[in-house]
Enzyme design. Structure first.
Site, mmCIF file in Angstrom:
data_model
loop_
_atom_site.group_PDB
_atom_site.id
_atom_site.type_symbol
_atom_site.label_atom_id
_atom_site.label_comp_id
_atom_site.label_asym_id
_atom_site.label_seq_id
_atom_site.Cartn_x
_atom_site.Cartn_y
_atom_site.Cartn_z
ATOM 1 N N ASP B 149 0.845 -1.036 0.049
ATOM 2 C CA ASP B 149 -0.187 -0.100 -0.006
ATOM 3 C C ASP B 149 1.048 1.232 -0.013
ATOM 4 O O ASP B 149 1.471 1.569 1.061
ATOM 5 C CB ASP B 149 -0.813 -0.017 1.106
ATOM 6 N N LYS B 212 -6.819 3.253 -3.420
ATOM 7 C CA LYS B 212 -7.211 3.241 -2.050
ATOM 8 C C LYS B 212 -7.457 4.859 -1.612
ATOM 9 O O LYS B 212 -6.737 5.605 -1.773
ATOM 10 C CB LYS B 212 -6.299 2.664 -1.147
ATOM 11 N N LYS B 248 -10.269 0.182 -2.855
ATOM 12 C CA LYS B 248 -10.080 -0.179 -1.262
ATOM 13 C C LYS B 248 -10.618 1.404 -0.334
ATOM 14 O O LYS B 248 -9.573 2.099 -0.226
ATOM 15 C CB LYS B 248 -8.785 -0.685 -0.749
#
Lengths: 264, 312
Positions: B149, B212, B248
């Site tokens: 991430d 995300k 996400k």
């Protein structure tokens, strides 16, 4: 010029606010349309009570006593309205006196119910009363105000928070009391009032895992079903007497006992 | 409010695939639609199915300075068996930790099918030189992270240095090797939906597998409208190029009710093809307990208490 008086809509009292029932339902009682609380209202009320618990339980006993005195003051100023919602002035006076009587117990509980215990060893052993948590109260049908106050005061004075199902046939006294509670210094969520059908709300609260004790005084004689539901998380099931007594308070207390080594 | 500049006319996106035009976002309509979809009522069997899916889509996260190997071990145990008393509850998708704790998580999760995600690239600010960020990523991958991430350099984005942004994502993607790359836009710092849309497109153009919303360190974190905005980018990219990008939302999703709202928005925007942990994840820490409580509530009929679920 003539005017049209603003009529009161009788709502629930949850978390310091006066919401209508989430379901939008009402039922008729005492010639008025009163909110008929649903399963989700009960859930919201327990959530509000749980949220209010740490702060109320953590307040000093002296402070809790003062707040209850303040509630008595607010009831006194609303005595006329309260009288109309119950059997009359005498009942209001008894209710106010009861709040004051329990308020006085706030900072005297540990002396009476706690203490140091003799043990056969080099330990200082003492017991202190602590509040149980969230208490569900099924208030008695009658007297509408005195019965309600007699159940709420001993529950909250020690730091518990309460979700109360009011008198089903005479709910207006509770809703009038809610006005006094809202203007007293009781933190939001310490007392939550649900009007509606006891047969509908009782089992929900009895089965609710986040309720730590249930007062079934108002449930009438038959409480077996409630007791079975309450057994899942080992709730205390309390049936109250009619008189004011410190034992009414202790029913909603837990005793914490501490062993402290001495001479070390 | 911080305002990104328009895309320069001569900007070359590094993919030969044509991307949808950036355009602009109708904020009022977006929020209205998100608000409308949030009102859907999902009951009974559908609710249980949604809650089950939410668990399978969860990236169980702990990103605190105070994280210890012990805490991560406990989290991994919970990730594999969210409710030890109930074997029908599935495992979560992944555990998301800082690079230092990847090795612990990897060993604890070995053989369980739960993946290890690691934040990297100077999380959460992203304000470090590129070499440091790349080293951060390589290190996390070497320690065994299955998913990375990364955070984008919001400073570069907001000052219009899009080339730097894209270049960083491309190089991080290379450094990831076979690890999946999720690109955190930190929408709370981007200011407008137009910016969110533009940053999403840039991240996708540069090779992101997932986009995300947030790090969880900035308020507001994930919101329903911002998620809808990003899902619409993913839909447009899919229409234009056929690429399927994952989404996400992370941060601020604490209740089962919220999770179901996100799933509704997902289903209505991208359809059932995206209703899989391969393409949608929740970044959350406290959501899992609420979902478990809701599942037990559905099964037993009585409301649950946090007292009977593990504290994490």
């Amino acid at each position: 010029m003539s005017r049209i008086a603003v009529r009161k809509t009788y709502k629930l009292y949850i978390g310091g606010k006066f919401p209508r029932s989430e379901s939008g339902r009402t039922y008729e009682a005492e010639g008025q349309n009163v909110a008929r609380a649903s399963r989700k209202d009960a859930r919201d009320a327990v959530q509000a009570a749980r949220g209010a618990f740490p702060k109320w339980a953590g307040a000093t006993p002296y402070n809790r006593g003062q707040v209850l005195y303040r509630l008595a003051e607010m009831m006194e100023t609303r005595a006329a309205d309260l009288s109309r919602s119950c059997s009359g002035r005498r009942e209001v006076e008894r209710a106010i006196d009861r709040v004051v009587w329990y308020a006085g117990w706030a900072d005297k509980l540990p002396q009476v119910l706690g203490g140091s215990n003799p043990v056969a060893g080099p330990y200082f052993n003492f017991t202190a009363p602590e509040p149980t948590g969230v208490v569900a109260v099924l208030a008695p049908e009658l007297p509408p105000l005195e019965g309600l106050v007699s159940r709420i005061a001993p529950v909250i004075v020690s730091g518990n928070t309460a979700v109360v199902v009011t008198s089903e046939t005479r709910p207006l006294a509770a809703l009038e009391l809610a006005e006094a509670i809202a203007t007293s210094d009781l933190p939001d969520g310490v007392v939550n009032l649900l009007t509606g059908y006891r047969s509908e709300l009782g089992p929900i609260l009895a089965a609710h895992m986040d309720v730590n004790a249930i007062d079934v005084t108002g449930a009438g004689g038959e409480t077996t079903e409630l007791e079975i539901l309450a057994a899942d998380n080992v709730k205390r099931v309390i049936r109250a007497g009619s008189e004011q007594s410190p034992w009414e308070i202790s029913a909603f207390l837990e005793s914490k006992t501490v062993w402290h080594p001495v001479g070390v | 409010m911080a305002q990104a500049q328009l895309l320069p006319r001569d900007l070359e996106l590094p993919l030969d695939l044509r991307l949808p035009r950036v355009g602009s976002v109708d904020a009022v309509a977006l929020e209205a639609r998100a608000g409308e979809l949030a009102k859907r009522s999902i009951k009974k069997g559908s609710k249980l199915a949604a809650l089950d899916l939410a668990i399978r889509m969860m990236d169980l996260t702990t990103l605190e300075g105070a994280d210890t190997p012990g805490k991560v071990s406990a989290l991994c145990a919970k990730a594999m068996h969210p409710d030890p008393a109930d074997p029908t509850i599935p495992s979560v998708a992944a555990v998301c930790v800082y690079p230092n704790l990847v090795a612990v998580a990897k060993s604890r999760l070995a053989g369980s099918g739960v993946r290890v995600a690691s934040v990297a690239t100077a999380f959460p600010s992203g304000q470090s030189p590129i070499d440091v960020k790349l080293a951060d990523v390589r290190e996390a991958v070497a320690l065994g992270a299955d998913e990375i991430d990364m955070v984008i350099d919001r400073g570069a984005f907001l000052s219009g240095r899009y080339a730097k942004l894209i270049d960083e994502i491309v190089r991080v993607k290379e450094a990831c090797g076979s690890a999946h790359l999720k690109v955190i836009l930190e929408t709370g710092e981007l200011g407008t939906y137009d910016n969110v849309r533009r940053a999403s497109l840039l991240a996708i153009a540069a090779g992101a597998n997932f986009i995300k919303t947030s790090t969880g360190k900035v308020t507001p974190a994930a919101t329903l409208p911002v998620t809808l905005c990003m899902l619409e980018v993913i839909r447009d990219v899919h229409d234009e190029t056929g690429r399927m990008i994952g989404m996400k939302p992370a941060g601020g999703i604490r209740t089962a009710k919220q999770a179901i709202q996100y799933l509704c928005v997902l289903n209505e925007t991208l359809g059932t093809a995206w209703m899989t942990p391969e393409l949608f994840r929740f970044g959350a820490s406290s959501l899992l307990n609420d979902v478990l409580m809701q599942i037990r509530k559905q099964r037993t009929g009585s409301y649950q208490s946090g007292d009977y679920f593990t504290i994490d």
